[in-house]
Design a protein around this motif. Structure first.
Motif, PDB file in Angstrom:
ATOM      1  N   PHE A   1      -8.442 -57.009  10.950  1.00  0.00           N
ATOM      2  CA  PHE A   1      -9.499 -55.967  11.017  1.00  0.00           C
ATOM      3  C   PHE A   1     -10.134 -55.948  12.253  1.00  0.00           C
ATOM      4  O   PHE A   1     -10.517 -57.140  12.642  1.00  0.00           O
ATOM      5  N   MET A   2     -10.322 -55.058  12.753  1.00  0.00           N
ATOM      6  CA  MET A   2     -10.807 -54.753  14.238  1.00  0.00           C
ATOM      7  C   MET A   2     -11.958 -53.902  14.090  1.00  0.00           C
ATOM      8  O   MET A   2     -11.655 -52.514  14.012  1.00  0.00           O
ATOM      9  N   GLY A   3     -13.251 -54.491  14.343  1.00  0.00           N
ATOM     10  CA  GLY A   3     -14.502 -53.702  14.646  1.00  0.00           C
ATOM     11  C   GLY A   3     -14.470 -52.644  13.237  1.00  0.00           C
ATOM     12  O   GLY A   3     -14.836 -51.729  13.151  1.00  0.00           O
ATOM     13  N   SER A   4     -14.419 -53.115  12.105  1.00  0.00           N
ATOM     14  CA  SER A   4     -14.389 -52.469  10.775  1.00  0.00           C
ATOM     15  C   SER A   4     -15.654 -52.740   9.923  1.00  0.00           C
ATOM     16  O   SER A   4     -16.107 -54.040   9.960  1.00  0.00           O
TER      17      SER A   4
ATOM     18  N   VAL B   1     -11.533 -59.391  14.192  1.00  0.00           N
ATOM     19  CA  VAL B   1     -11.701 -59.226  15.647  1.00  0.00           C
ATOM     20  C   VAL B   1     -13.132 -58.363  15.704  1.00  0.00           C
ATOM     21  O   VAL B   1     -13.149 -57.188  15.079  1.00  0.00           O
ATOM     22  N   GLU B   2     -13.846 -58.693  16.520  1.00  0.00           N
ATOM     23  CA  GLU B   2     -15.328 -58.096  16.749  1.00  0.00           C
ATOM     24  C   GLU B   2     -15.541 -57.898  18.308  1.00  0.00           C
ATOM     25  O   GLU B   2     -15.087 -58.899  19.017  1.00  0.00           O
ATOM     26  N   GLY B   3     -16.464 -56.948  18.570  1.00  0.00           N
ATOM     27  CA  GLY B   3     -16.712 -56.847  20.103  1.00  0.00           C
ATOM     28  C   GLY B   3     -18.417 -57.404  20.440  1.00  0.00           C
ATOM     29  O   GLY B   3     -19.111 -56.848  19.562  1.00  0.00           O
ATOM     30  N   GLU B   4     -18.500 -57.965  21.120  1.00  0.00           N
ATOM     31  CA  GLU B   4     -19.939 -58.562  21.493  1.00  0.00           C
ATOM     32  C   GLU B   4     -20.888 -57.330  21.621  1.00  0.00           C
ATOM     33  O   GLU B   4     -22.006 -57.656  21.112  1.00  0.00           O
TER      34      GLU B   4
ATOM     35  N   TYR C   1     -14.832 -49.535  21.583  1.00  0.00           N
ATOM     36  CA  TYR C   1     -13.489 -49.078  22.116  1.00  0.00           C
ATOM     37  C   TYR C   1     -12.809 -50.324  22.492  1.00  0.00           C
ATOM     38  O   TYR C   1     -11.494 -50.253  22.372  1.00  0.00           O
ATOM     39  N   GLY C   2     -13.391 -51.143  23.510  1.00  0.00           N
ATOM     40  CA  GLY C   2     -12.711 -52.460  23.924  1.00  0.00           C
ATOM     41  C   GLY C   2     -12.271 -53.377  22.808  1.00  0.00           C
ATOM     42  O   GLY C   2     -11.210 -54.149  23.379  1.00  0.00           O
ATOM     43  N   VAL C   3     -12.309 -53.099  21.854  1.00  0.00           N
ATOM     44  CA  VAL C   3     -11.924 -54.010  20.719  1.00  0.00           C
ATOM     45  C   VAL C   3     -10.231 -53.992  20.511  1.00  0.00           C
ATOM     46  O   VAL C   3      -9.642 -54.862  20.211  1.00  0.00           O
ATOM     47  N   PHE C   4     -10.073 -52.340  20.599  1.00  0.00           N
ATOM     48  CA  PHE C   4      -8.493 -52.170  20.472  1.00  0.00           C
ATOM     49  C   PHE C   4      -7.780 -51.415  21.617  1.00  0.00           C
ATOM     50  O   PHE C   4      -6.866 -51.034  21.466  1.00  0.00           O
ATOM     51  N   ASN C   5      -8.605 -51.392  22.692  1.00  0.00           N
ATOM     52  CA  ASN C   5      -7.908 -50.773  23.882  1.00  0.00           C
ATOM     53  C   ASN C   5      -8.671 -51.311  25.206  1.00  0.00           C
ATOM     54  O   ASN C   5      -9.637 -52.064  25.136  1.00  0.00           O
TER      55      ASN C   5
ATOM     56  N   GLU D   1      -6.806 -60.469  26.329  1.00  0.00           N
ATOM     57  CA  GLU D   1      -7.466 -61.541  25.571  1.00  0.00           C
ATOM     58  C   GLU D   1      -7.320 -61.426  24.152  1.00  0.00           C
ATOM     59  O   GLU D   1      -7.279 -62.503  23.362  1.00  0.00           O
ATOM     60  N   ILE D   2      -7.381 -60.182  23.437  1.00  0.00           N
ATOM     61  CA  ILE D   2      -7.347 -59.970  22.110  1.00  0.00           C
ATOM     62  C   ILE D   2      -6.070 -59.907  21.661  1.00  0.00           C
ATOM     63  O   ILE D   2      -5.803 -60.679  20.492  1.00  0.00           O
ATOM     64  N   TYR D   3      -5.156 -59.072  22.053  1.00  0.00           N
ATOM     65  CA  TYR D   3      -3.731 -58.911  21.648  1.00  0.00           C
ATOM     66  C   TYR D   3      -2.966 -60.236  21.602  1.00  0.00           C
ATOM     67  O   TYR D   3      -2.358 -60.478  20.332  1.00  0.00           O
TER      68      TYR D   3
END
Length: 426
Positions: A209-212, A350-353, A389-393, A400-402
Protein backbone atom coordinates in the motif's frame (compact mmCIF):
# COMPACT_ATOMS: atom_id res chain seq x y z
CA UNK A 1 -26.90 21.88 -14.80
CA UNK A 2 -23.24 22.64 -14.03
CA UNK A 3 -22.05 19.90 -16.40
CA UNK A 4 -24.12 21.40 -19.24
CA UNK A 5 -22.77 24.88 -18.47
CA UNK A 6 -19.25 23.51 -18.53
CA UNK A 7 -19.82 21.96 -21.94
CA UNK A 8 -21.44 25.16 -23.19
CA UNK A 9 -18.41 27.13 -22.06
CA UNK A 10 -16.05 24.74 -23.84
CA UNK A 11 -17.91 24.91 -27.15
CA UNK A 12 -18.53 28.63 -26.77
CA UNK A 13 -14.79 29.29 -26.50
CA UNK A 14 -14.05 27.32 -29.66
CA UNK A 15 -13.76 30.38 -31.95
CA UNK A 16 -11.29 32.01 -29.56
CA UNK A 17 -9.35 28.75 -29.27
CA UNK A 18 -9.18 28.38 -33.05
CA UNK A 19 -8.00 31.97 -33.30
CA UNK A 20 -5.28 31.27 -30.75
CA UNK A 21 -4.19 28.16 -32.67
CA UNK A 22 -3.94 30.14 -35.90
CA UNK A 23 -1.95 32.84 -34.12
CA UNK A 24 0.37 30.22 -32.65
CA UNK A 25 0.96 28.61 -36.03
CA UNK A 26 1.57 31.97 -37.70
CA UNK A 27 4.17 33.11 -35.18
CA UNK A 28 5.95 29.73 -35.08
CA UNK A 29 6.09 29.26 -38.85
CA UNK A 30 9.63 29.09 -40.30
CA UNK A 31 8.28 31.18 -43.20
CA UNK A 32 7.58 34.09 -40.84
CA UNK A 33 10.72 36.29 -40.73
CA UNK A 34 9.54 37.97 -37.52
CA UNK A 35 8.93 34.75 -35.54
CA UNK A 36 12.07 35.20 -33.43
CA UNK A 37 11.43 38.84 -32.65
CA UNK A 38 10.43 39.90 -29.15
CA UNK A 39 6.89 40.71 -30.24
CA UNK A 40 6.62 37.47 -32.19
CA UNK A 41 7.68 35.34 -29.23
CA UNK A 42 5.24 37.12 -26.91
CA UNK A 43 2.33 36.66 -29.29
CA UNK A 44 3.24 33.01 -29.83
CA UNK A 45 3.59 32.37 -26.09
CA UNK A 46 0.28 34.03 -25.22
CA UNK A 47 -1.61 32.20 -27.95
CA UNK A 48 -0.06 28.87 -26.99
CA UNK A 49 -0.91 29.28 -23.31
CA UNK A 50 -4.52 30.25 -24.09
CA UNK A 51 -4.95 27.31 -26.47
CA UNK A 52 -3.61 24.87 -23.89
CA UNK A 53 -5.70 26.25 -21.04
CA UNK A 54 -8.96 26.01 -23.00
CA UNK A 55 -8.52 22.75 -24.90
CA UNK A 56 -10.02 19.37 -23.98
CA UNK A 57 -7.62 16.92 -22.31
CA UNK A 58 -8.51 13.33 -23.19
CA UNK A 59 -7.16 9.98 -22.04
CA UNK A 60 -3.35 10.11 -22.39
CA UNK A 61 -1.46 7.41 -24.23
CA UNK A 62 0.67 4.99 -22.23
CA UNK A 63 3.61 5.41 -24.59
CA UNK A 64 5.49 2.40 -23.20
CA UNK A 65 6.98 0.61 -26.21
CA UNK A 66 10.37 -0.33 -24.78
CA UNK A 67 12.13 -0.42 -21.43
CA UNK A 68 15.81 -0.83 -20.69
CA UNK A 69 16.62 -3.88 -18.55
CA UNK A 70 20.21 -4.55 -17.52
CA UNK A 71 21.42 -2.32 -20.32
CA UNK A 72 19.37 -4.02 -23.02
CA UNK A 73 16.33 -2.51 -24.78
CA UNK A 74 13.30 -4.75 -24.29
CA UNK A 75 10.19 -4.35 -26.41
CA UNK A 76 6.88 -4.04 -24.56
CA UNK A 77 3.43 -4.89 -25.90
CA UNK A 78 0.23 -3.85 -24.15
CA UNK A 79 -2.50 -6.51 -24.09
CA UNK A 80 -6.00 -6.42 -22.65
CA UNK A 81 -6.48 -9.65 -20.69
CA UNK A 82 -9.81 -8.97 -18.98
CA UNK A 83 -12.44 -6.27 -19.03
CA UNK A 84 -15.80 -5.12 -17.77
CA UNK A 85 -17.66 -1.93 -18.69
CA UNK A 86 -15.75 -0.27 -15.83
CA UNK A 87 -12.16 -1.34 -16.29
CA UNK A 88 -9.65 -2.91 -18.65
CA UNK A 89 -6.99 -5.14 -17.12
CA UNK A 90 -3.84 -4.43 -19.10
CA UNK A 91 -0.78 -6.66 -19.27
CA UNK A 92 2.47 -5.00 -20.26
CA UNK A 93 4.10 -8.00 -21.89
CA UNK A 94 7.86 -7.93 -22.44
CA UNK A 95 9.45 -9.59 -25.46
CA UNK A 96 10.88 -12.94 -24.32
CA UNK A 97 13.55 -12.80 -27.02
CA UNK A 98 14.73 -9.44 -25.72
CA UNK A 99 14.53 -10.67 -22.14
CA UNK A 100 16.87 -13.55 -22.96
CA UNK A 101 19.34 -11.06 -24.44
CA UNK A 102 19.20 -9.24 -21.11
CA UNK A 103 20.00 -12.50 -19.32
CA UNK A 104 16.50 -13.05 -17.94
CA UNK A 105 15.27 -16.58 -18.61
CA UNK A 106 12.99 -17.38 -15.66
CA UNK A 107 9.38 -16.32 -15.16
CA UNK A 108 9.25 -13.21 -12.97
CA UNK A 109 6.62 -12.56 -10.28
CA UNK A 110 3.34 -11.06 -11.56
CA UNK A 111 2.25 -7.76 -10.00
CA UNK A 112 -1.20 -6.20 -10.22
CA UNK A 113 -0.89 -2.43 -9.88
CA UNK A 114 -4.29 -1.10 -8.83
CA UNK A 115 -4.45 2.46 -10.12
CA UNK A 116 -6.46 5.03 -8.18
CA UNK A 117 -10.00 5.79 -9.27
CA UNK A 118 -9.96 9.31 -7.88
CA UNK A 119 -9.76 11.67 -10.83
CA UNK A 120 -6.77 10.96 -13.01
CA UNK A 121 -6.42 8.21 -15.57
CA UNK A 122 -4.28 5.17 -14.86
CA UNK A 123 -1.59 6.62 -17.14
CA UNK A 124 -0.59 8.78 -14.17
CA UNK A 125 1.28 5.61 -13.12
CA UNK A 126 3.28 5.42 -16.35
CA UNK A 127 6.57 5.81 -14.48
CA UNK A 128 5.45 3.27 -11.87
CA UNK A 129 4.74 0.70 -14.59
CA UNK A 130 8.04 1.33 -16.36
CA UNK A 131 9.92 0.80 -13.12
CA UNK A 132 8.10 -2.41 -12.16
CA UNK A 133 8.80 -3.82 -15.63
CA UNK A 134 12.44 -4.15 -14.57
CA UNK A 135 11.65 -7.22 -12.48
CA UNK A 136 8.01 -8.20 -12.92
CA UNK A 137 5.18 -9.20 -15.19
CA UNK A 138 3.06 -6.07 -14.81
CA UNK A 139 -0.73 -5.83 -14.91
CA UNK A 140 -2.58 -2.52 -14.43
CA UNK A 141 -6.20 -1.53 -13.84
CA UNK A 142 -7.21 0.99 -16.50
CA UNK A 143 -10.48 2.41 -15.12
CA UNK A 144 -13.24 3.72 -17.39
CA UNK A 145 -14.52 7.27 -17.52
CA UNK A 146 -18.05 7.06 -16.10
CA UNK A 147 -19.40 9.49 -18.70
CA UNK A 148 -18.50 6.96 -21.40
CA UNK A 149 -20.42 4.05 -19.82
CA UNK A 150 -24.09 3.86 -20.90
CA UNK A 151 -26.69 3.94 -18.14
CA UNK A 152 -27.91 0.51 -19.29
CA UNK A 153 -24.64 -0.99 -17.95
CA UNK A 154 -25.92 -0.33 -14.43
CA UNK A 155 -24.20 0.94 -11.31
CA UNK A 156 -20.62 0.82 -10.13
CA UNK A 157 -20.06 1.36 -6.42
CA UNK A 158 -17.48 0.75 -3.67
CA UNK A 159 -18.45 -2.91 -3.39
CA UNK A 160 -18.30 -3.45 -7.15
CA UNK A 161 -14.75 -2.11 -6.92
CA UNK A 162 -13.89 -4.80 -4.35
CA UNK A 163 -15.42 -7.49 -6.56
CA UNK A 164 -13.45 -6.24 -9.57
CA UNK A 165 -10.17 -6.42 -7.64
CA UNK A 166 -10.92 -9.99 -6.59
CA UNK A 167 -11.77 -11.01 -10.14
CA UNK A 168 -8.61 -9.47 -11.58
CA UNK A 169 -6.43 -11.21 -8.99
CA UNK A 170 -8.00 -14.50 -10.09
CA UNK A 171 -7.02 -13.74 -13.68
CA UNK A 172 -3.35 -13.53 -12.62
CA UNK A 173 -3.35 -17.03 -11.13
CA UNK A 174 -2.09 -18.39 -7.79
CA UNK A 175 -0.60 -15.97 -5.25
CA UNK A 176 0.00 -12.87 -7.39
CA UNK A 177 1.28 -9.66 -5.83
CA UNK A 178 -0.82 -6.52 -5.58
CA UNK A 179 0.27 -2.89 -5.28
CA UNK A 180 -2.42 -0.35 -4.32
CA UNK A 181 -1.55 3.26 -5.09
CA UNK A 182 -3.42 5.79 -2.91
CA UNK A 183 -7.23 5.50 -3.11
CA UNK A 184 -7.45 1.70 -3.74
CA UNK A 185 -5.93 0.88 -0.35
CA UNK A 186 -9.15 0.21 1.61
CA UNK A 187 -11.01 -1.79 -1.10
CA UNK A 188 -7.86 -3.78 -1.98
CA UNK A 189 -7.30 -4.66 1.68
CA UNK A 190 -10.96 -5.65 1.93
CA UNK A 191 -10.64 -7.86 -1.16
CA UNK A 192 -7.52 -9.53 0.25
CA UNK A 193 -9.25 -10.16 3.60
CA UNK A 194 -12.24 -11.81 1.92
CA UNK A 195 -10.01 -13.96 -0.30
CA UNK A 196 -7.86 -14.95 2.69
CA UNK A 197 -10.89 -15.97 4.73
CA UNK A 198 -12.15 -18.07 1.81
CA UNK A 199 -8.71 -19.62 1.28
CA UNK A 200 -8.71 -18.66 -2.39
CA UNK A 201 -5.65 -19.87 -4.34
CA UNK A 202 -5.44 -16.46 -6.00
CA UNK A 203 -5.31 -14.48 -2.77
CA UNK A 204 -2.34 -12.10 -2.92
CA UNK A 205 1.13 -13.29 -2.08
CA UNK A 206 2.02 -9.80 -0.93
CA UNK A 207 0.12 -6.53 -0.77
CA UNK A 208 1.86 -3.16 -0.93
CA UNK A 209 0.00 0.00 0.00
CA UNK A 210 1.50 3.29 -1.14
CA UNK A 211 0.14 6.53 0.31
CA UNK A 212 -3.26 4.95 1.01
CA UNK A 213 -5.99 6.23 3.37
CA UNK A 214 -6.37 2.96 5.27
CA UNK A 215 -7.27 4.95 8.39
CA UNK A 216 -8.01 8.57 7.43
CA UNK A 217 -8.40 9.58 11.09
CA UNK A 218 -4.62 9.67 11.53
CA UNK A 219 -2.59 12.80 10.68
CA UNK A 220 -5.55 14.38 8.85
CA UNK A 221 -4.72 16.49 5.81
CA UNK A 222 -6.73 19.25 4.12
CA UNK A 223 -8.60 16.59 2.13
CA UNK A 224 -9.47 14.62 5.26
CA UNK A 225 -10.61 17.71 7.15
CA UNK A 226 -12.91 18.73 4.31
CA UNK A 227 -14.62 15.34 4.45
CA UNK A 228 -14.98 15.63 8.23
CA UNK A 229 -16.26 19.21 8.30
CA UNK A 230 -18.91 18.81 5.61
CA UNK A 231 -22.01 16.68 6.20
CA UNK A 232 -22.58 13.79 3.82
CA UNK A 233 -25.59 15.59 2.36
CA UNK A 234 -23.33 18.46 1.25
CA UNK A 235 -21.29 16.13 -0.98
CA UNK A 236 -24.45 14.60 -2.43
CA UNK A 237 -25.94 18.04 -3.15
CA UNK A 238 -22.88 19.91 -4.39
CA UNK A 239 -20.58 17.40 -6.05
CA UNK A 240 -22.90 15.27 -8.18
CA UNK A 241 -24.14 16.25 -11.65
CA UNK A 242 -25.80 14.61 -14.64
CA UNK A 243 -23.82 13.71 -17.76
CA UNK A 244 -25.27 15.61 -20.74
CA UNK A 245 -25.50 14.58 -24.40
CA UNK A 246 -23.70 13.57 -26.56
CA UNK A 247 -21.68 11.36 -24.19
CA UNK A 248 -22.53 7.62 -24.15
CA UNK A 249 -23.25 7.89 -20.42
CA UNK A 250 -25.76 10.72 -20.80
CA UNK A 251 -28.18 10.69 -17.90
CA UNK A 252 -25.72 9.05 -15.50
CA UNK A 253 -25.11 10.86 -12.23
CA UNK A 254 -21.39 11.46 -11.68
CA UNK A 255 -18.74 13.34 -9.76
CA UNK A 256 -17.28 15.16 -12.80
CA UNK A 257 -13.60 15.15 -13.62
CA UNK A 258 -13.52 18.92 -14.08
CA UNK A 259 -14.87 19.41 -10.54
CA UNK A 260 -12.20 17.10 -9.18
CA UNK A 261 -9.56 18.94 -11.16
CA UNK A 262 -10.67 22.25 -9.69
CA UNK A 263 -10.34 20.73 -6.21
CA UNK A 264 -6.85 19.39 -6.97
CA UNK A 265 -5.58 22.68 -8.34
CA UNK A 266 -7.15 24.87 -5.65
CA UNK A 267 -5.08 23.06 -3.02
CA UNK A 268 -1.88 24.42 -4.60
CA UNK A 269 -3.19 27.29 -6.71
CA UNK A 270 -0.13 29.52 -6.29
CA UNK A 271 2.18 26.72 -7.42
CA UNK A 272 0.14 26.10 -10.58
CA UNK A 273 -0.03 29.81 -11.38
CA UNK A 274 3.74 30.12 -11.00
CA UNK A 275 4.27 27.04 -13.18
CA UNK A 276 2.23 28.57 -16.00
CA UNK A 277 4.03 31.90 -15.67
CA UNK A 278 7.38 30.08 -15.96
CA UNK A 279 6.03 28.26 -19.01
CA UNK A 280 5.08 31.58 -20.58
CA UNK A 281 8.55 32.98 -19.83
CA UNK A 282 10.26 29.85 -21.22
CA UNK A 283 8.33 30.21 -24.49
CA UNK A 284 9.25 33.87 -24.79
CA UNK A 285 12.91 33.01 -24.15
CA UNK A 286 12.81 30.17 -26.65
CA UNK A 287 13.59 27.55 -23.96
CA UNK A 288 11.85 24.66 -25.68
CA UNK A 289 13.14 21.92 -23.34
CA UNK A 290 11.70 23.50 -20.18
CA UNK A 291 8.43 24.28 -21.96
CA UNK A 292 8.17 20.68 -23.16
CA UNK A 293 8.59 19.33 -19.61
CA UNK A 294 5.77 21.63 -18.48
CA UNK A 295 3.49 20.34 -21.24
CA UNK A 296 4.28 16.69 -20.48
CA UNK A 297 3.31 17.16 -16.84
CA UNK A 298 0.10 19.13 -17.46
CA UNK A 299 -1.04 16.94 -20.36
CA UNK A 300 -1.29 14.21 -17.73
CA UNK A 301 -2.36 16.30 -14.76
CA UNK A 302 -5.22 18.07 -16.56
CA UNK A 303 -6.69 14.80 -17.87
CA UNK A 304 -9.46 13.80 -15.47
CA UNK A 305 -12.27 11.26 -15.58
CA UNK A 306 -15.74 11.17 -14.02
CA UNK A 307 -16.65 8.87 -11.12
CA UNK A 308 -20.08 7.35 -10.65
CA UNK A 309 -22.24 8.98 -8.01
CA UNK A 310 -22.50 5.81 -5.94
CA UNK A 311 -18.78 5.03 -5.94
CA UNK A 312 -17.76 8.56 -5.00
CA UNK A 313 -20.34 9.01 -2.24
CA UNK A 314 -19.74 5.57 -0.73
CA UNK A 315 -15.99 6.24 -0.69
CA UNK A 316 -16.54 9.56 1.10
CA UNK A 317 -18.86 7.88 3.61
CA UNK A 318 -17.01 4.59 4.16
CA UNK A 319 -13.40 5.81 4.09
CA UNK A 320 -13.34 9.49 5.05
CA UNK A 321 -16.33 9.93 7.37
CA UNK A 322 -17.27 6.63 9.04
CA UNK A 323 -13.81 4.94 8.84
CA UNK A 324 -15.51 1.56 8.58
CA UNK A 325 -12.47 -0.56 7.74
CA UNK A 326 -10.19 0.48 10.65
CA UNK A 327 -13.15 0.36 13.03
CA UNK A 328 -13.91 -3.23 11.99
CA UNK A 329 -17.38 -2.28 10.74
CA UNK A 330 -17.02 -2.64 6.96
CA UNK A 331 -19.50 -5.12 5.49
CA UNK A 332 -19.37 -6.38 1.91
CA UNK A 333 -22.53 -7.88 0.40
CA UNK A 334 -23.87 -8.49 3.91
CA UNK A 335 -20.62 -10.07 5.11
CA UNK A 336 -18.21 -8.53 7.60
CA UNK A 337 -14.74 -7.83 6.25
CA UNK A 338 -12.18 -9.46 8.58
CA UNK A 339 -8.57 -8.30 8.02
CA UNK A 340 -7.61 -10.40 11.06
CA UNK A 341 -8.20 -13.44 8.82
CA UNK A 342 -5.11 -12.52 6.79
CA UNK A 343 -2.39 -14.90 8.01
CA UNK A 344 -0.06 -15.58 5.07
CA UNK A 345 -0.02 -12.45 2.89
CA UNK A 346 3.04 -10.22 3.05
CA UNK A 347 2.25 -6.59 3.98
CA UNK A 348 4.39 -3.61 2.98
CA UNK A 349 3.31 -0.02 3.61
CA UNK A 350 5.02 2.97 2.02
CA UNK A 351 4.47 6.60 2.98
CA UNK A 352 6.03 9.93 2.03
CA UNK A 353 7.39 12.25 4.69
CA UNK A 354 5.75 15.30 3.08
CA UNK A 355 2.53 13.68 1.82
CA UNK A 356 -0.27 16.27 1.96
CA UNK A 357 -2.94 13.85 0.68
CA UNK A 358 -2.52 10.79 2.92
CA UNK A 359 -0.80 11.83 6.13
CA UNK A 360 1.85 9.81 7.96
CA UNK A 361 0.23 6.88 9.77
CA UNK A 362 -2.82 6.49 7.52
CA UNK A 363 -1.16 3.76 5.47
CA UNK A 364 0.76 2.28 8.40
CA UNK A 365 -2.60 1.57 10.02
CA UNK A 366 -2.85 -1.55 7.86
CA UNK A 367 -0.38 -3.27 10.21
CA UNK A 368 -2.66 -2.87 13.22
CA UNK A 369 -5.75 -3.86 11.23
CA UNK A 370 -4.08 -7.09 10.05
CA UNK A 371 -3.68 -8.09 13.68
CA UNK A 372 -3.04 -11.82 13.14
CA UNK A 373 -0.39 -11.41 10.47
CA UNK A 374 3.08 -12.51 11.70
CA UNK A 375 5.60 -9.69 12.15
CA UNK A 376 7.95 -11.55 9.80
CA UNK A 377 5.52 -10.80 6.98
CA UNK A 378 5.22 -7.08 7.75
CA UNK A 379 7.37 -4.16 6.69
CA UNK A 380 6.90 -0.40 6.83
CA UNK A 381 8.86 2.36 5.11
CA UNK A 382 8.63 6.15 5.20
CA UNK A 383 10.48 7.86 2.35
CA UNK A 384 12.15 11.13 3.39
CA UNK A 385 11.72 14.32 1.37
CA UNK A 386 8.85 13.23 -0.90
CA UNK A 387 5.21 14.22 -1.15
CA UNK A 388 2.28 12.16 -2.34
CA UNK A 389 3.31 11.91 -5.99
CA UNK A 390 6.89 10.99 -5.05
CA UNK A 391 5.70 7.88 -3.24
CA UNK A 392 5.01 6.14 -6.56
CA UNK A 393 6.89 8.13 -9.18
CA UNK A 394 10.10 10.04 -9.76
CA UNK A 395 13.77 9.54 -8.97
CA UNK A 396 13.41 8.67 -5.29
CA UNK A 397 10.71 6.13 -6.11
CA UNK A 398 12.95 4.47 -8.70
CA UNK A 399 16.12 4.52 -6.61
CA UNK A 400 14.91 4.13 -3.02
CA UNK A 401 11.30 2.94 -2.78
CA UNK A 402 11.02 0.47 -5.66
CA UNK A 403 14.08 -1.60 -4.61
CA UNK A 404 12.42 -2.15 -1.23
CA UNK A 405 9.14 -3.21 -2.85
CA UNK A 406 10.66 -5.68 -5.30
CA UNK A 407 13.00 -7.10 -2.64
CA UNK A 408 10.00 -7.61 -0.35
CA UNK A 409 8.21 -9.50 -3.12
CA UNK A 410 11.33 -11.56 -3.87
CA UNK A 411 11.66 -12.58 -0.22
CA UNK A 412 8.10 -13.83 -0.22
CA UNK A 413 8.72 -15.76 -3.45
CA UNK A 414 11.80 -17.37 -1.90
CA UNK A 415 9.79 -18.27 1.18
CA UNK A 416 7.12 -19.94 -0.98
CA UNK A 417 9.75 -21.82 -3.00
CA UNK A 418 11.32 -23.06 0.24
CA UNK A 419 7.96 -24.32 1.49
CA UNK A 420 7.23 -26.03 -1.83
CA UNK A 421 10.63 -27.76 -1.74
CA UNK A 422 10.06 -28.88 1.86
CA UNK A 423 6.63 -30.28 1.00
CA UNK A 424 8.04 -32.14 -2.00
CA UNK A 425 10.76 -33.71 0.17
CA UNK A 426 8.26 -35.07 2.73
Amino acid sequence: MLYSLYETGYYGSTPLRLGALLTREFWSSPLNPAKDSGVGRRLFAGADLFANLTRRYGRPDWGIDTVEIDGEPVRVRRNEVWRSPWVRLLHFSRSMADMRKAGRTSVEPPVLIVAPLSGHYATLLRGTVQTFLQNHEVFVTDWSNARDVPVLEGRFDFHDYIDHVREMLRVLGPRPHVVAVCQPGPPVLAAAALMAEDGEPSRPGTMTFMGSPIDARLSPTVTNKLAEERPFSWFASNMIYTVPAPYPGMGRRVYPGFVQLYSFMSMNLDRHQQAHMRYLEDLMKGDGDSAEKHLEFYDEYLSALDLTEEFYLQTVKNVFQDYLLPRGELAHRGRQVRPDKIRDIGLLTVEGENDDISGIGQTQAAHAICSQLPESLKEDYVQPHVGHYGVFNGRRFREEIYPRVTNFIRRFEARMDHRAAANAAE
